[in-house]
Motif scaffolding. Structure first.
Motif, PDB file in Angstrom:
ATOM      1  N   ARG A 151     100.464  54.707  13.560  1.00 54.81           N
ATOM      2  CA  ARG A 151      99.180  55.250  12.926  1.00 54.81           C
ATOM      3  C   ARG A 151      98.418  54.057  12.233  1.00 54.81           C
ATOM      4  O   ARG A 151      97.064  53.838  12.682  1.00 54.81           O
ATOM      5  CB  ARG A 151      99.520  56.317  11.852  1.00 54.81           C
ATOM      6  N   VAL A 152      98.916  52.981  11.747  1.00 53.76           N
ATOM      7  CA  VAL A 152      98.209  52.028  11.211  1.00 53.76           C
ATOM      8  C   VAL A 152      97.482  51.099  12.224  1.00 53.76           C
ATOM      9  O   VAL A 152      96.472  50.520  12.223  1.00 53.76           O
ATOM     10  CB  VAL A 152      99.093  51.313  10.244  1.00 53.76           C
ATOM     11  N   GLU A 153      98.461  50.610  13.192  1.00 59.75           N
ATOM     12  CA  GLU A 153      97.945  49.788  14.156  1.00 59.75           C
ATOM     13  C   GLU A 153      96.748  50.582  15.327  1.00 59.75           C
ATOM     14  O   GLU A 153      95.765  49.893  15.358  1.00 59.75           O
ATOM     15  CB  GLU A 153      98.986  49.593  15.351  1.00 59.75           C
ATOM     16  N   LEU A 154      96.724  51.837  15.252  1.00 59.80           N
ATOM     17  CA  LEU A 154      95.855  52.606  16.087  1.00 59.80           C
ATOM     18  C   LEU A 154      94.642  52.511  15.196  1.00 59.80           C
ATOM     19  O   LEU A 154      93.644  52.445  15.826  1.00 59.80           O
ATOM     20  CB  LEU A 154      96.390  54.049  16.372  1.00 59.80           C
ATOM     21  N   GLU A 155      94.725  52.708  13.845  1.00 63.62           N
ATOM     22  CA  GLU A 155      93.624  52.658  13.155  1.00 63.62           C
ATOM     23  C   GLU A 155      92.954  51.519  13.211  1.00 63.62           C
ATOM     24  O   GLU A 155      91.565  51.322  13.151  1.00 63.62           O
ATOM     25  CB  GLU A 155      93.844  53.320  11.750  1.00 63.62           C
ATOM     26  N   ASP A 156      93.688  50.345  13.081  1.00 63.47           N
ATOM     27  CA  ASP A 156      93.033  48.948  12.892  1.00 63.47           C
ATOM     28  C   ASP A 156      92.400  48.678  14.160  1.00 63.47           C
ATOM     29  O   ASP A 156      91.394  48.074  14.220  1.00 63.47           O
ATOM     30  CB  ASP A 156      94.188  47.961  12.349  1.00 63.47           C
ATOM     31  N   LEU A 157      93.082  48.876  15.215  1.00 60.95           N
ATOM     32  CA  LEU A 157      92.525  48.376  16.665  1.00 60.95           C
ATOM     33  C   LEU A 157      91.296  49.253  16.761  1.00 60.95           C
ATOM     34  O   LEU A 157      90.387  48.791  17.608  1.00 60.95           O
ATOM     35  CB  LEU A 157      93.490  48.862  17.798  1.00 60.95           C
ATOM     36  N   SER A 158      91.145  50.574  16.765  1.00 63.84           N
ATOM     37  CA  SER A 158      90.072  51.308  16.629  1.00 63.84           C
ATOM     38  C   SER A 158      88.837  50.959  15.822  1.00 63.84           C
ATOM     39  O   SER A 158      87.670  50.931  16.163  1.00 63.84           O
ATOM     40  CB  SER A 158      90.289  52.813  16.279  1.00 63.84           C
ATOM     41  N   PHE A 159      89.314  50.638  14.700  1.00 63.88           N
ATOM     42  CA  PHE A 159      88.253  50.038  13.564  1.00 63.88           C
ATOM     43  C   PHE A 159      87.661  48.787  14.221  1.00 63.88           C
ATOM     44  O   PHE A 159      86.536  48.445  14.146  1.00 63.88           O
ATOM     45  CB  PHE A 159      88.888  49.667  12.267  1.00 63.88           C
ATOM     46  N   GLN A 160      88.601  47.779  14.770  1.00 68.35           N
ATOM     47  CA  GLN A 160      88.012  46.764  15.333  1.00 68.35           C
ATOM     48  C   GLN A 160      87.137  46.758  16.571  1.00 68.35           C
ATOM     49  O   GLN A 160      86.285  46.058  16.956  1.00 68.35           O
ATOM     50  CB  GLN A 160      89.142  45.623  15.706  1.00 68.35           C
ATOM     51  N   ALA A 161      87.455  47.838  17.323  1.00 69.37           N
ATOM     52  CA  ALA A 161      86.549  48.134  18.456  1.00 69.37           C
ATOM     53  C   ALA A 161      85.173  48.862  18.389  1.00 69.37           C
ATOM     54  O   ALA A 161      84.286  48.580  18.800  1.00 69.37           O
ATOM     55  CB  ALA A 161      87.576  49.034  19.542  1.00 69.37           C
ATOM     56  N   LEU A 162      85.130  49.703  17.113  1.00 71.27           N
ATOM     57  CA  LEU A 162      84.254  50.443  16.721  1.00 71.27           C
ATOM     58  C   LEU A 162      82.985  49.243  15.980  1.00 71.27           C
ATOM     59  O   LEU A 162      81.741  49.347  15.995  1.00 71.27           O
ATOM     60  CB  LEU A 162      84.532  51.470  15.866  1.00 71.27           C
ATOM     61  N   HIS A 163      83.681  48.738  14.986  1.00 70.93           N
ATOM     62  CA  HIS A 163      82.928  47.560  14.142  1.00 70.93           C
ATOM     63  C   HIS A 163      83.510  46.418  14.012  1.00 70.93           C
ATOM     64  O   HIS A 163      84.312  45.838  13.305  1.00 70.93           O
ATOM     65  CB  HIS A 163      83.236  48.290  12.646  1.00 70.93           C
ATOM     66  N   PRO A 164      83.343  45.490  15.192  1.00 76.69           N
ATOM     67  CA  PRO A 164      84.042  44.238  15.291  1.00 76.69           C
ATOM     68  C   PRO A 164      83.760  43.196  14.116  1.00 76.69           C
ATOM     69  O   PRO A 164      84.468  42.453  13.657  1.00 76.69           O
ATOM     70  CB  PRO A 164      83.634  43.672  16.802  1.00 76.69           C
ATOM     71  N   MET A 165      82.560  43.058  13.794  1.00 75.52           N
ATOM     72  CA  MET A 165      82.124  42.252  12.828  1.00 75.52           C
ATOM     73  C   MET A 165      82.636  42.529  11.539  1.00 75.52           C
ATOM     74  O   MET A 165      83.126  41.721  10.857  1.00 75.52           O
ATOM     75  CB  MET A 165      80.428  42.169  12.783  1.00 75.52           C
ATOM     76  N   ARG A 166      82.603  43.739  11.257  1.00 75.03           N
ATOM     77  CA  ARG A 166      82.961  44.412   9.826  1.00 75.03           C
ATOM     78  C   ARG A 166      84.675  43.879   9.756  1.00 75.03           C
ATOM     79  O   ARG A 166      85.125  43.410   8.665  1.00 75.03           O
ATOM     80  CB  ARG A 166      82.723  45.673   9.626  1.00 75.03           C
ATOM     81  N   ALA A 167      85.330  44.446  10.784  1.00 76.46           N
ATOM     82  CA  ALA A 167      86.828  43.821  11.043  1.00 76.46           C
ATOM     83  C   ALA A 167      87.071  42.558  10.843  1.00 76.46           C
ATOM     84  O   ALA A 167      88.195  42.086   9.927  1.00 76.46           O
ATOM     85  CB  ALA A 167      87.421  44.660  12.183  1.00 76.46           C
ATOM     86  N   GLU A 168      86.247  41.770  11.370  1.00 77.90           N
ATOM     87  CA  GLU A 168      86.772  40.435  11.671  1.00 77.90           C
ATOM     88  C   GLU A 168      86.499  39.714   9.958  1.00 77.90           C
ATOM     89  O   GLU A 168      87.157  38.899   9.503  1.00 77.90           O
ATOM     90  CB  GLU A 168      85.652  39.684  12.517  1.00 77.90           C
ATOM     91  N   ARG A 169      85.105  40.037   9.381  1.00 77.13           N
ATOM     92  CA  ARG A 169      85.014  39.556   8.061  1.00 77.13           C
ATOM     93  C   ARG A 169      86.030  40.171   7.175  1.00 77.13           C
ATOM     94  O   ARG A 169      86.529  39.220   6.177  1.00 77.13           O
ATOM     95  CB  ARG A 169      83.765  40.213   7.649  1.00 77.13           C
ATOM     96  N   ILE A 170      86.715  41.098   7.205  1.00 73.66           N
ATOM     97  CA  ILE A 170      87.614  41.852   6.226  1.00 73.66           C
ATOM     98  C   ILE A 170      88.893  41.134   6.532  1.00 73.66           C
ATOM     99  O   ILE A 170      89.647  40.650   5.649  1.00 73.66           O
ATOM    100  CB  ILE A 170      87.703  43.259   6.263  1.00 73.66           C
ATOM    101  N   LYS A 171      89.254  40.832   7.698  1.00 75.33           N
ATOM    102  CA  LYS A 171      90.435  40.188   8.106  1.00 75.33           C
ATOM    103  C   LYS A 171      90.370  38.787   7.606  1.00 75.33           C
ATOM    104  O   LYS A 171      91.471  38.352   7.077  1.00 75.33           O
ATOM    105  CB  LYS A 171      90.480  39.901   9.595  1.00 75.33           C
ATOM    106  N   ARG A 172      89.159  38.046   7.546  1.00 76.47           N
ATOM    107  CA  ARG A 172      89.172  36.574   7.036  1.00 76.47           C
ATOM    108  C   ARG A 172      89.388  36.675   5.612  1.00 76.47           C
ATOM    109  O   ARG A 172      90.048  35.724   4.957  1.00 76.47           O
ATOM    110  CB  ARG A 172      88.022  35.914   7.511  1.00 76.47           C
ATOM    111  N   ALA A 173      88.743  37.681   4.846  1.00 78.53           N
ATOM    112  CA  ALA A 173      88.747  37.666   3.301  1.00 78.53           C
ATOM    113  C   ALA A 173      90.328  38.118   2.909  1.00 78.53           C
ATOM    114  O   ALA A 173      90.545  37.544   2.003  1.00 78.53           O
ATOM    115  CB  ALA A 173      87.832  38.983   3.000  1.00 78.53           C
ATOM    116  N   VAL A 174      90.980  38.980   3.653  1.00 74.64           N
ATOM    117  CA  VAL A 174      92.140  39.197   3.498  1.00 74.64           C
ATOM    118  C   VAL A 174      93.232  37.849   3.461  1.00 74.64           C
ATOM    119  O   VAL A 174      94.012  37.716   2.487  1.00 74.64           O
ATOM    120  CB  VAL A 174      92.857  40.342   4.360  1.00 74.64           C
ATOM    121  N   ALA A 175      93.100  37.191   4.562  1.00 72.50           N
ATOM    122  CA  ALA A 175      93.740  35.973   4.681  1.00 72.50           C
ATOM    123  C   ALA A 175      93.482  35.090   3.556  1.00 72.50           C
ATOM    124  O   ALA A 175      94.548  34.417   2.936  1.00 72.50           O
ATOM    125  CB  ALA A 175      93.412  35.259   6.095  1.00 72.50           C
ATOM    126  N   SER A 176      92.174  34.979   3.211  1.00 62.85           N
ATOM    127  CA  SER A 176      91.893  34.102   2.090  1.00 62.85           C
ATOM    128  C   SER A 176      92.591  34.474   0.813  1.00 62.85           C
ATOM    129  O   SER A 176      93.248  33.743   0.062  1.00 62.85           O
ATOM    130  CB  SER A 176      90.256  34.035   1.833  1.00 62.85           C
TER     131      SER A 176
END
Length: 710
Positions: free
Chosen positions: A179-204
């Motif tokens: 469920r978690v992986e399907l949601e994250d992959l769908s989010f990245q496909a629907l909103h690639p820029m938002r997903a990338e920004r959140i991913k970088r912010a989480v890592a930081s």
């Protein structure tokens, strides 16, 4: 590159050698069937079924599921039939493969209908074998991992479908990892820029918070060790879509979301979970109202855990989940844990309970599918049913019922049984009477009161939230309308046939069968329903029946069989409606007009709108009121009244004393002295209305009273 030998090595950890050989045989068969086929990325097609089987191997699924994963595209994409697969690998594997395969032999009008029909087919297969959906989820997960090669619009369509249906199904079955992986992959496909920004912010953020996380983790672990409790403390990470949803729905900044520290404590047994909870609450103060016990009352998908929120060092919020190893396996694998335990040849009550719940859910889907008008309506019901966030209420015997947030008493009644929902008239919540539209809260005890003649109300569709209730109400209303339309059609046709000195009962079967064949109708009820709903005119049907009986030489109308007016009581339901332009009451002279799709609409004889309808006399009927009518009818009045204090209270008191109800009241000032009161009363008949008007006239400050029409 991952190979079949790598998979076989992994399977050696939990499957016997003969079953591993069968999985390898299925792979070689698929490799030969897909020979020459390539994926959009350019890889040999067989890499996809191999990857799907690997996902299932992570979940310790049985060998038949793994074989179905290897073969799941063979029926759809090659010339191999289901029967051929059955001969090679057994009926169970062939059924699994067929359940996952799309309906390729049918051409659909659009993508939505195709999606709905394929989903409906899969649900029917799930009812026979729940493993169908697990194979399908693994297939969808690998497709989402390899979306990169597709066109942007196709990516978005697949991602939206995944988020709306498959991620929710994984959640409903408790398979959290998928469920978690399907949601994250769908989010990245629907909103690639938002997903990338959140991913970088989480890592930081994770880098900055590492020392604080380690400090809290060490203090929690030290407290357990000091009390002699064995349990391991691990940090818990939020996934991308979860962070995005909280930021959007709660209107919080990223910093506020990430300020919450999450930890999970894995204990040895249930007793240890509650003891650890005490230790944790002793270490950090709990936040009031933020404790949830999903061990005593599991979620609908079988999830069990203790949840608590604490005030950590410097007031930092800490979310802690406490569960056993078995509960952790269930939280990650859900229904798939059933096969995990079976592979080890042990029955486990948590996994067995989850499997039973999943079967009950699929049974509910089948019931919805039977009631739904078409596949698109069915898939809408399913989407509604897959929303999480359940509440828990109790039956009078203490049984727990799970319902979605916002569910009403009517939803509860239908969740107990469809017949109880259809016949419910009232309810007691915690022993107090409450309306059927009341929204429920967790912990309430409900008792449904039913009556034998009760029927669902069209207005219920505006308040129910569960798919089962919605589909059952629609089904009951359709059945109710059909029955009433058939009865009305019989009365109208007999009235028309009386003009030709015959009746439906006196007609021989031959002309009726000939007319049904001529009109392409299945049976007599279909003909009568079409007359009752106004799509066919009774006089035209009667003349054609008589023509067929007498060989196109029908007798002239008129004679001893002429019937009187149709008798109505006001309780006919869905095929006799009362015109809102003139508000007829029992006792008023009335005329009926046959309206297409509605049945008969009743007007007062003096209604001005009838003048427009008299151009089609075949659709007008003489009506008369039954002496047994005891329904209440709305009637609008207009009163001219001298303005004074306490006016509304005086009118309400007088109307109540006359055994009537005020449905609506509106006041407008004509001048400083006079007010116009528009009043809609609920009365039994014309005599009842006359009695109320007489009482109103006796009031000294009431002037003219007018019954409104048109």
């Amino acid at each position: 590159m991952f190979t079949i030998d790598d998979l076989a090595d992994r399977l050696g950890g939990y499957l016997p050698p003969d079953e591993i050989r069968q999985v390898k045989r299925a792979f070689y068969y698929a490799e030969q069937a897909h020979d020459g086929q390539r994926r959009r990325s350019g890889e040999p097609y067989v890499t996809h079924p191999l990857a799907v089987a690997n996902i299932l191997a992570n979940m310790h699924m049985d060998h038949q599921s793994l074989m179905a994963a290897m073969l799941h595209d063979v029926i759809e994409d090659t010339g191999v039939s289901k029967e051929a697969l059955g001969e090679q690998f057994g009926e169970a594997v062939a059924e699994l493969v067929d359940g996952v395969s799309k309906l390729t032999q049918i051409t659909f009008e659009d993508k939505a209908v195709a999606q709905a029909e394929n989903f409906q087919k899969m649900v029917l297969a799930m009812s026979r074998d729940i493993r169908v959906i697990i194979v399908k989820l693994a297939d969808r997960l690998h497709n989402m991992r390899t979306l990169g090669a597709l066109r942007p619009e196709k990516k978005r369509r697949i991602a939206r479908e995944t988020l709306e249906i498959y991620a929710r199904i994984a959640n409903r079955l408790g398979i959290n990892t998928i469920r978690v992986e399907l949601e994250d992959l769908s989010f990245q496909a629907l909103h690639p820029m938002r997903a990338e920004r959140i991913k970088r912010a989480v890592a930081s953020a994770r880098g900055h918070r590492r020392s604080a996380i380690r400090q809290i983790q060490n203090s929690l672990q030290q407290s357990l060790d000091d009390d002699g409790l064995s349990g391991s403390v691990v940090g818990r990470q939020k996934h991308l879509l979860s962070i995005y949803k909280k930021m959007r729905d709660q209107r919080k900044s990223f910093a506020e979301i990430m300020d919450v520290f999450g930890f999970r404590i894995i204990a040895e047994d249930v007793d240890s979970c509650y003891r650890i909870l005490g230790v944790v609450h002793n270490l950090y103060k709990p936040v009031p109202g933020r404790f949830k016990d999903y061990i005593a009352i599991p979620k609908a998908n079988g999830y069990q855990s203790l949840h608590t929120t604490l005030f950590g060092p410097n007031g930092m919020p800490i979310e802690v989940q406490i569960r056993t190893r078995e509960m952790e396996a269930m939280a990650n694998n859900g229904i798939a844990a059933h096969w995990l335990y079976k592979a080890g040849q042990t029955e486990h009550p948590i996994a067995e309970g989850s499997h039973a719940r999943a079967r009950a859910w699929v049974k509910g889907l089948l019931e919805m599918q039977r009631h739904a008008g078409d596949s698109l309506e069915f898939i809408e019901h399913v989407k509604n049913d897959l929303f999480p966030d359940d509440i828990y209420v109790f039956t009078p015997k203490g049984d727990i019922m799970e319902l979605p947030q916002g569910a009403t008493v009517i939803d509860f009644a239908y969740s107990v049984h469809t017949d109880i929902g259809n016949s419910c008239i009232a309810c007691r919540i915690d022993r107090h009477l409450a309306p059927l539209s009341t929204r429920l809260q967790s912990g309430q005890t409900l008792e449904i009161i039913t009556a034998p003649g009760a029927r669902p109300n069209l207005a219920w569709l505006n308040v129910v939230v569960t798919a089962k209730a919605r589909s059952a109400i629609r089904h009951a209303l359709k059945h109710q309308q059909h029955t009433e339309a058939v009865q009305l059609g019989r009365r109208l046709l007999n009235k028309a046939l009386a003009e030709f000195e015959t009746s439906l009962e006196e007609l021989p079967a031959k002309p009726l069968d000939a007319l049904l064949a001529e009109l392409g109708l299945k049976n007599e009820d279909a003909l009568l329903e079409s007359i009752g709903l106004g799509t066919r005119v009774a006089h035209v049907v009667a003349r054609r029946l008589v023509d067929l009986q007498h060989g196109e030489q029908s007798p002239a109308p008129g004679g001893k069989h002429r019937q009187g007016p149709i008798v109505i009581s006001g309780a006919e339901g869905m095929v006799i409606k009362f015109a809102r332009c003139c508000h007829p009451l029992p006792g008023d002279p009335v005329i009926g007009h046959l309206s297409v799709g509605k049945g008969i609409v009743v007007h007062r004889a003096e209604c001005r709108n009838l003048a427009e309808l008299k151009s089609d006399p075949d659709k007008l009927f003489a009506l008369e009121w039954s002496d047994e009518s005891d329904e209440d009818f709305p009637v609008p009045l207009r009163l001219e009244i001298e303005s004074r204090r306490g006016l509304v209270a005086e009118l309400a008191s007088l109307v109540t004393d006359a055994d009537a109800n005020i449905e609506r009241i509106g006041i407008e000032e004509r001048d400083a002295r006079l007010s116009i009161v528009n009043l809609t009363l609920s009365v039994r008949n014309r005599v009842h209305l006359a009695r109320i008007i007489k009482r109103l006239r006796n009031l000294s400050h009431v002037g003219r009273i007018t019954r409104l029409s048109n």
